[in-house]
Design a protein around this motif. Structure first.
Motif, short mmCIF file in Angstrom:
data_model
loop_
_atom_site.label_atom_id
_atom_site.label_comp_id
_atom_site.label_asym_id
_atom_site.label_seq_id
_atom_site.Cartn_x
_atom_site.Cartn_y
_atom_site.Cartn_z
N PRO A 124 5.31 11.02 -0.12
CA PRO A 124 5.24 12.29 0.60
C PRO A 124 5.02 13.48 -0.34
O PRO A 124 5.43 13.47 -1.50
CB PRO A 124 6.61 12.38 1.26
CG PRO A 124 7.52 11.66 0.32
CD PRO A 124 6.70 10.57 -0.32
N SER A 125 4.39 14.51 0.19
CA SER A 125 4.27 15.79 -0.52
C SER A 125 4.27 16.90 0.53
O SER A 125 4.09 16.65 1.72
CB SER A 125 2.99 15.84 -1.36
OG SER A 125 1.85 15.62 -0.57
N VAL A 126 4.49 18.13 0.07
CA VAL A 126 4.57 19.27 0.99
C VAL A 126 3.67 20.39 0.52
O VAL A 126 3.44 20.57 -0.68
CB VAL A 126 6.03 19.79 1.10
CG1 VAL A 126 6.94 18.72 1.68
CG2 VAL A 126 6.56 20.26 -0.25
N VAL A 127 3.17 21.15 1.50
CA VAL A 127 2.34 22.33 1.22
C VAL A 127 2.88 23.47 2.07
O VAL A 127 3.07 23.33 3.28
CB VAL A 127 0.86 22.09 1.58
CG1 VAL A 127 0.03 23.33 1.26
CG2 VAL A 127 0.31 20.88 0.85
N CYS A 128 3.13 24.62 1.44
CA CYS A 128 3.57 25.81 2.17
C CYS A 128 3.29 27.03 1.30
O CYS A 128 2.73 26.90 0.20
CB CYS A 128 5.06 25.72 2.51
SG CYS A 128 6.15 25.73 1.08
N MET A 178 0.84 -1.20 0.00
CA MET A 178 0.00 0.00 0.00
C MET A 178 0.87 1.25 0.00
O MET A 178 1.81 1.37 0.78
CB MET A 178 -0.90 0.01 1.24
CG MET A 178 -1.70 1.28 1.42
SD MET A 178 -2.65 1.26 2.94
CE MET A 178 -3.26 2.94 2.95
N LYS A 179 0.58 2.17 -0.90
CA LYS A 179 1.31 3.43 -0.98
C LYS A 179 0.66 4.44 -0.05
O LYS A 179 -0.44 4.94 -0.31
CB LYS A 179 1.27 3.95 -2.42
CG LYS A 179 2.37 4.90 -2.78
CD LYS A 179 3.62 4.15 -3.19
CE LYS A 179 4.61 5.08 -3.88
NZ LYS A 179 5.85 4.38 -4.24
N VAL A 180 1.34 4.74 1.05
CA VAL A 180 0.78 5.67 2.04
C VAL A 180 1.06 7.10 1.61
O VAL A 180 2.22 7.48 1.41
CB VAL A 180 1.37 5.41 3.43
CG1 VAL A 180 0.84 6.45 4.43
CG2 VAL A 180 1.03 4.01 3.90
N ARG A 181 0.02 7.90 1.46
CA ARG A 181 0.17 9.29 1.07
C ARG A 181 0.21 10.17 2.33
O ARG A 181 -0.73 10.16 3.13
CB ARG A 181 -0.99 9.72 0.16
CG ARG A 181 -1.04 8.97 -1.16
CD ARG A 181 -2.16 9.46 -2.06
NE ARG A 181 -3.48 9.19 -1.49
CZ ARG A 181 -4.14 8.05 -1.60
NH1 ARG A 181 -3.58 7.02 -2.26
NH2 ARG A 181 -5.34 7.89 -1.07
N VAL A 182 1.31 10.90 2.50
CA VAL A 182 1.47 11.78 3.67
C VAL A 182 1.77 13.19 3.20
O VAL A 182 2.64 13.40 2.34
CB VAL A 182 2.58 11.26 4.61
CG1 VAL A 182 3.89 11.05 3.87
CG2 VAL A 182 2.78 12.21 5.79
N VAL A 183 1.03 14.16 3.72
CA VAL A 183 1.18 15.56 3.34
C VAL A 183 1.69 16.35 4.54
O VAL A 183 1.08 16.31 5.62
CB VAL A 183 -0.17 16.16 2.86
CG1 VAL A 183 -0.01 17.65 2.59
CG2 VAL A 183 -0.66 15.44 1.62
N HIS A 184 2.81 17.04 4.35
CA HIS A 184 3.36 17.92 5.39
C HIS A 184 2.96 19.35 5.07
O HIS A 184 3.15 19.83 3.94
CB HIS A 184 4.88 17.80 5.44
CG HIS A 184 5.36 16.53 6.07
ND1 HIS A 184 5.66 16.43 7.40
CD2 HIS A 184 5.56 15.29 5.54
CE1 HIS A 184 6.04 15.20 7.67
NE2 HIS A 184 5.99 14.48 6.55
N ILE A 185 2.43 20.05 6.07
CA ILE A 185 1.95 21.42 5.88
C ILE A 185 2.69 22.36 6.82
O ILE A 185 2.80 22.10 8.02
CB ILE A 185 0.44 21.51 6.15
CG1 ILE A 185 -0.34 20.60 5.19
CG2 ILE A 185 -0.05 22.95 6.02
CD1 ILE A 185 -1.85 20.57 5.45
N SER A 186 3.21 23.45 6.26
CA SER A 186 3.88 24.49 7.04
C SER A 186 3.65 25.83 6.37
O SER A 186 3.39 25.88 5.15
CB SER A 186 5.38 24.19 7.15
OG SER A 186 6.05 25.25 7.80
N THR A 187 3.77 26.90 7.12
CA THR A 187 3.57 28.22 6.52
C THR A 187 4.75 28.62 5.62
O THR A 187 4.55 29.11 4.52
CB THR A 187 3.41 29.29 7.62
OG1 THR A 187 4.49 29.16 8.55
CG2 THR A 187 2.09 29.13 8.33
N SER A 188 5.97 28.39 6.10
CA SER A 188 7.15 28.92 5.42
C SER A 188 7.90 27.86 4.62
O SER A 188 8.15 26.77 5.12
CB SER A 188 8.10 29.55 6.44
OG SER A 188 9.33 29.91 5.83
#
Length: 395
Positions: free
Chosen positions: A32-36, A1-11
């Motif tokens: 993994p993916s990132v949001v900022c 199973m491919k676990v999708r994890v999103v990291h969120i930060s302001t900067s």
């Protein structure tokens, strides 16, 4: 199973803290993916790492209307990505990230406390910051703290019940790559002299260093006061400031003028790799008013540098007083000056504390240990929520 994890930060500056972890997760089969907030730093991070990155404007200061817009955009994005885990960092990123994840029914929601800004705020701002921390903690299935001193405060302030909040491994935000990146033998004498020449620092200079955001909360006023006295008594002393000023928490004009008008003060601006600059320092100072678990004292220690820091939550986890550095009261310029003098007057003490610091980093704060702890926590939470079976974990 491919676990999708999103990291969120302001900067986007925070992304460098996640770089090694994201590589490790990808090697273990996670997605993994990132949001900022958008910008060149996010674009560069995506190009260099191949990690998916998404820009959502999230100002660090309190901006109710813009925060509502950011929340709406996060909800739309999370509904499209459909992550199994949302891991939110920093106060604003934590509030918006956990709220959006809750609205989207994300199976595992994590809030990572890396600092508590309400501790140095006052009035309405303090109440708002305290409230935002409490909401982020309430919406998360697990709250992680970067250090034990920060966890104690979060529990005492009733931000989070003690059974939901924990410190992974021995703490720290990301651990330290002490074997390769922050190794005192990484740079040759020629490379050090070349960097000093570029900065116009004489080869025989003694260098006090600071690495980080040059803002009021980092104790820049106290550093400027201490420097004004130290520079008069030590003719070969230079001050190296690796960082840049920020508008959100500006230092007084006289501090900028003190540093800018002194030929023995050297300001680099923001740098992507501080290791070469540690290599030409003799002492690192961090006179902050508040911290989460600062990584710069660990990086400096890995480079065999002694550290002068304030005795506050966070730094007490990173610096062992009279062993790897010297801890002083916050907002005390005289104490800062006296601690720096101890190191300037005793090269032997500098060497002793520097070597002890590196030994402590190698013993407690290796990055691989931190990454393993994060991975195990993810798997445990996924299993608790019925997303991942024990058999899948074994594979």
């Amino acid at each position: 199973m491919k676990v999708r994890v999103v990291h969120i930060s302001t900067s986007p500056l925070f992304l460098n803290f996640l770089r090694g972890l994201l590589f490790d997760l990808r090697e273990r089969g996670f997605e993994p993916s990132v949001v900022c907030s958008p910008g060149e730093l996010l674009d560069r991070f995506v190009r260099e790492t191949g990690v998916a990155g998404f820009g959502v404007e999230m100002p660090r200061r309190i901006t109710p209307l813009r925060d509502v817009v950011a929340l709406y955009r996060l909800v739309i994005l999370l509904r499209r990505l459909r992550p199994h885990i949302v891991h939110a960092h920093t106060p604003k990123g934590g509030l918006l990230g956990t709220t959006a994840a809750w609205m989207c029914r994300v199976p595992v929601r994590i809030y990572h406390i890396r600092g508590l800004p309400h501790l140095t705020a006052s009035g309405v701002k303090r109440l708002l910051l305290h409230w935002s921390e409490k909401v982020a903690c309430r919406l998360a299935h697990r709250v992680l703290c970067v250090g034990e001193s920060m966890r104690r405060i979060a529990v005492e302030d009733r931000l989070c019940p003690p059974d939901r909040i924990k410190v992974l491994a021995n703490g720290s935000g990301q651990g330290v790559d002490a074997e390769r990146r922050f190794h005192p033998g990484r740079f040759t004498e020629v490379e050090r002299e070349r960097l000093q020449a570029q900065l116009q620092i004489p080869p025989d200079a003694t260098v006090i260093g600071f690495v980080g955001r040059m803002v009021r909360d980092k104790g820049m006023q106290e550093l400027a006061h201490a420097w004004q006295h130290l520079r008069e008594d030590y003719s070969h002393l230079h001050l190296l400031l690796v960082g840049d000023y920020e508008e959100q928490d500006p230092v007084p004009a006289w501090v900028q003028q003190t540093f800018a008008g002194d030929p023995r003060v050297h300001i680099t601006g923001w740098v992507s790799d501080a290791a070469p600059y540690y290599a030409i320092m003799h002492v690192l100072v961090l006179p902050s008013y508040r911290e989460g678990f600062p990584n710069t004292p660990l990086e400096a220690a890995a480079m065999e540098l002694p550290v002068v820091a304030t005795r506050i939550p966070g730094t007490v986890d990173a610096v062992e007083d009279e062993v790897t550095g010297l801890l002083i009261p916050p907002r005390d310029a005289q104490a800062l000056e006296q601690a720096i003098r101890r190191y300037l007057d005793s090269p032997a003490l500098r060497q002793q504390h520097g070597k002890a610091g590196r030994e402590r980093v190698l013993r407690l704060f290796r990055q691989e240990v931190i990454w393993e702890a994060w991975y195990n926590e993810y798997v445990a939470l996924l299993q608790q929520r019925g997303i991942l079976s024990v058999e899948e974990h074994a594979r």
